[in-house]
Write a protein that holds these residues in place. Structure first.
Motif, short mmCIF file in Angstrom:
data_model
loop_
_atom_site.label_atom_id
_atom_site.label_comp_id
_atom_site.label_asym_id
_atom_site.label_seq_id
_atom_site.Cartn_x
_atom_site.Cartn_y
_atom_site.Cartn_z
N THR A 1 -26.99 28.73 -45.54
CA THR A 1 -26.06 29.01 -46.66
C THR A 1 -24.66 28.48 -46.44
O THR A 1 -23.81 28.62 -47.31
CB THR A 1 -25.97 30.53 -46.90
N ALA A 2 -24.39 27.87 -45.28
CA ALA A 2 -23.05 27.39 -45.02
C ALA A 2 -22.77 26.15 -45.86
O ALA A 2 -23.57 25.24 -45.96
CB ALA A 2 -22.88 27.05 -43.54
N ARG B 1 -27.01 36.55 -34.63
CA ARG B 1 -27.65 36.11 -35.88
C ARG B 1 -27.92 34.62 -35.88
O ARG B 1 -28.96 34.17 -36.38
CB ARG B 1 -26.74 36.48 -37.05
N PHE B 2 -27.01 33.82 -35.29
CA PHE B 2 -27.15 32.37 -35.38
C PHE B 2 -27.44 31.71 -34.04
O PHE B 2 -27.33 30.49 -33.89
CB PHE B 2 -25.88 31.76 -35.99
N PRO C 1 -26.49 27.76 -40.16
CA PRO C 1 -26.88 28.61 -41.28
C PRO C 1 -27.23 27.78 -42.52
O PRO C 1 -26.56 26.82 -42.84
CB PRO C 1 -25.63 29.47 -41.55
N GLU D 1 -21.42 33.09 -41.71
CA GLU D 1 -22.17 31.83 -41.71
C GLU D 1 -21.23 30.62 -41.74
O GLU D 1 -21.54 29.57 -41.14
CB GLU D 1 -23.14 31.78 -42.89
N GLN D 2 -20.07 30.76 -42.40
CA GLN D 2 -19.11 29.66 -42.44
C GLN D 2 -18.49 29.44 -41.05
O GLN D 2 -18.35 28.31 -40.59
CB GLN D 2 -18.02 29.96 -43.46
N MET E 1 -22.45 38.00 -35.19
CA MET E 1 -22.58 36.62 -35.66
C MET E 1 -23.32 35.76 -34.64
O MET E 1 -24.20 34.97 -35.00
CB MET E 1 -21.19 36.03 -35.93
#
Length: 306
Positions: free
Chosen positions: A304-305, A207-208, A302, A286-287, A204
């Motif tokens: 999509t969050a 990724r972010f 993110p 993502e959350q 995670m």
């Protein structure tokens, strides 16, 4: 009607298949006469009710399995509810069948074709034909498009003491090939108390664009107890954000209370403790990332969050 037929209909909540009536000497002309006189009701082309009012849930389930044939059984969450699962009610009745194209559709019923051995799936309990709890829940979960309801139903069946982790794992193997079997086993491992891996957290962070945390940091809480935290980030302003990761789903109330107490006692004016589940880290990173970034961790929010 003879006594045997009356007892059969009573056991089936007032519902009966035309084929059953025929076996007991009640021909279709007799059935049609009863329906015309409004003493009986033709609920489907194959099922008659000897009650004329609105059907109960149990009667709707009998209607569904009687319509589908003698080898059919309640499946999915419909079967799970029969075994006692609560909080997962659905309006649609799920029925497992050999061939979903061999009969007419029925409103409010989902006929689910399965090539798995029905003798293996079917529970031996008397009454309405019903799938065993474990395969019913796992087959429901395997056909979900998102992970939360799939893993939630599995955890709920264990949380409500209807089955055990061990039996669920055995059925995951028995039902092979089973869609999402590996994630299901990871969730079952979390429920059983297996330690979560830090691999998902590191994935995670990469990724972010979040800095890698310090793990297993020793802290002393306000009660003087030594604690080991899961993940820590020290921010530029001197604050410390601690992320504590629970198992996928807490099954024990006292354990959950102890975790919350632990978090309170580790929190101070410069140290913030937040919690998430291993399920969220694994399936909804993502959350988690968005929430950590909102608390001050540098990173890429993110898209999509929610």
């Amino acid at each position: 009607m003879n006594d045997v037929l009356e007892a059969l209909i009573a056991a089936q909540e007032g519902m009966v298949a035309r084929r059953q009536l025929t076996r007991h000497g009640i021909d279709w002309d007799h059935v049609d006469a009863e329906v015309a006189a409004r003493r009986w009701v033709a609920r489907t082309p194959r099922v008659i009710s000897t009650v004329t009012g609105e059907l109960t849930r149990a009667q709707l389930e009998w209607q569904a399995v009687l319509h589908a044939g003698e080898r059919s059984m309640l499946g999915g969450l419909s079967a799970a509810a029969r075994h006692g699962l609560t909080g997962w009610d659905r309006d649609v009745v799920t029925v497992y069948v050999d061939d979903e194209l061999s009969f007419e559709p029925v409103d409010g019923v989902r006929f689910f074709r399965s090539r798995r051995p029905f003798d293996l799936l079917r529970h031996r309990r008397p009454g309405i034909p019903v799938c065993r709890l474990e395969p019913a829940v796992l087959l429901f979960a395997a056909y979900q498009t998102t992970p939360r309801p799939a893993h939630g139903a599995i955890a709920a069946s264990i949380q409500q003491r209807l089955t055990t982790v061990e039996r669920m794992v055995e059925w995951v193997d028995t039902l092979r090939p089973l869609r999402w079997s590996k994630p299901f086993k990871r969730t079952l491992g979390d429920i059983a108390g297996g330690a979560h891996s830090g691999a998902e957290i590191r994935r995670m962070c990469r990724r972010f664009g979040i800095a890698m945390p310090d793990g297993q940091v020793s802290r002393t809480d306000r009660a003087g107890h030594r604690r080991w935290t899961d993940c820590e980030w020290r921010l530029a302003d001197g604050r410390v954000v601690i992320l504590e990761i629970d198992g996928s789903f807490h099954l024990d109330v006292m354990e959950s209370m102890e975790d919350h107490r632990r978090a309170r006692r580790l929190t101070s004016t410069h140290r913030l403790v937040v919690r998430c589940s291993a399920f969220e880290v694994r399936h909804e990173p993502e959350q988690v990332a968005a929430d950590l970034i909102a608390l001050g961790l540098p990173g890429r929010v993110p898209d999509t969050a929610a």
